[in-house]
Design a protein around this motif. Structure first.
Motif, short mmCIF file in Angstrom:
data_model
loop_
_atom_site.label_atom_id
_atom_site.label_comp_id
_atom_site.label_asym_id
_atom_site.label_seq_id
_atom_site.Cartn_x
_atom_site.Cartn_y
_atom_site.Cartn_z
N PHE A 182 71.92 26.44 34.44
CA PHE A 182 70.82 27.11 33.77
C PHE A 182 70.56 26.42 32.43
N PHE A 183 69.38 26.65 31.88
CA PHE A 183 68.80 25.80 30.84
C PHE A 183 69.68 25.46 29.64
N PRO A 184 70.12 26.37 28.84
CA PRO A 184 70.79 25.89 27.62
C PRO A 184 72.12 25.21 27.91
N ILE A 185 72.82 25.66 28.92
CA ILE A 185 74.13 25.09 29.23
C ILE A 185 73.97 23.72 29.89
N ARG A 186 72.94 23.53 30.66
CA ARG A 186 72.71 22.27 31.34
C ARG A 186 72.51 21.14 30.33
N CYS A 187 72.01 21.44 29.15
CA CYS A 187 71.70 20.41 28.15
C CYS A 187 72.90 20.00 27.30
N ILE A 188 74.03 20.67 27.45
CA ILE A 188 75.22 20.29 26.68
C ILE A 188 75.82 19.04 27.32
N ASN A 189 75.80 17.95 26.55
CA ASN A 189 76.40 16.70 27.02
C ASN A 189 77.20 16.09 25.88
N SER A 190 77.67 14.88 26.05
CA SER A 190 78.54 14.24 25.05
C SER A 190 77.82 14.02 23.74
N VAL A 191 76.56 13.62 23.78
CA VAL A 191 75.81 13.36 22.55
C VAL A 191 75.65 14.65 21.75
N VAL A 192 75.30 15.72 22.42
CA VAL A 192 75.14 17.01 21.75
C VAL A 192 76.46 17.45 21.13
N LEU A 240 84.29 24.90 24.95
CA LEU A 240 84.90 25.36 26.19
C LEU A 240 83.97 25.13 27.38
N ILE A 241 82.70 25.45 27.20
CA ILE A 241 81.72 25.23 28.27
C ILE A 241 81.58 23.75 28.57
N TYR A 242 81.56 22.92 27.53
CA TYR A 242 81.46 21.47 27.72
C TYR A 242 82.65 20.93 28.51
N VAL A 243 83.85 21.35 28.14
CA VAL A 243 85.05 20.89 28.84
C VAL A 243 85.04 21.36 30.29
N LEU A 244 84.70 22.62 30.53
CA LEU A 244 84.64 23.13 31.90
C LEU A 244 83.61 22.38 32.74
N LYS A 245 82.48 22.07 32.13
CA LYS A 245 81.39 21.42 32.86
C LYS A 245 81.70 19.95 33.16
N ASP A 246 82.15 19.21 32.15
CA ASP A 246 82.33 17.77 32.33
C ASP A 246 83.66 17.38 32.97
#
Length: 88
Positions: free
Chosen positions: A33-43, A19-25
């Motif tokens: 902020f740190f842990p959420i900023r690192c969620i990308n497609s590869v992760v 859900l966070i990934y979809v909202l962000k991208d």
């Protein structure tokens, strides 16, 4: 029982991460902020793969390696043990 509970905890955390990934991208919600900023497609690809493997391990392994298979395998191992080896 413990494997099932840990799988459901992992599923809950995975859904939150997805859900966070979809909202962000896709919606551009700024999570800086740190842990959420690192969620990308590869992760997310790696996390999805691990999640699917754990689901297959939990649910399909009981269907493939059920009690009947375990009994056949145990009987086969015991039969091999009782056969005496002949030396020439």
């Amino acid at each position: 029982m413990f494997k099932l509970k840990s799988f459901y905890v992992h599923a809950f955390i995975y859904v939150i991460g997805l859900l966070i990934y979809v909202l962000k991208d896709y919606y551009g919600v700024p999570f800086n902020f740190f842990p959420i900023r690192c969620i990308n497609s590869v992760v997310m690809v790696i996390w999805t793969s691990v999640f699917l493997v754990s689901a297959i391990d939990l649910f399909a392994s009981y269907k493939i390696f059920d009690e009947e298979w375990e009994e056949r395998k145990m009987k086969s191992l015991l039969d091999k043990k009782t056969i005496t080896q002949k030396w020439e």
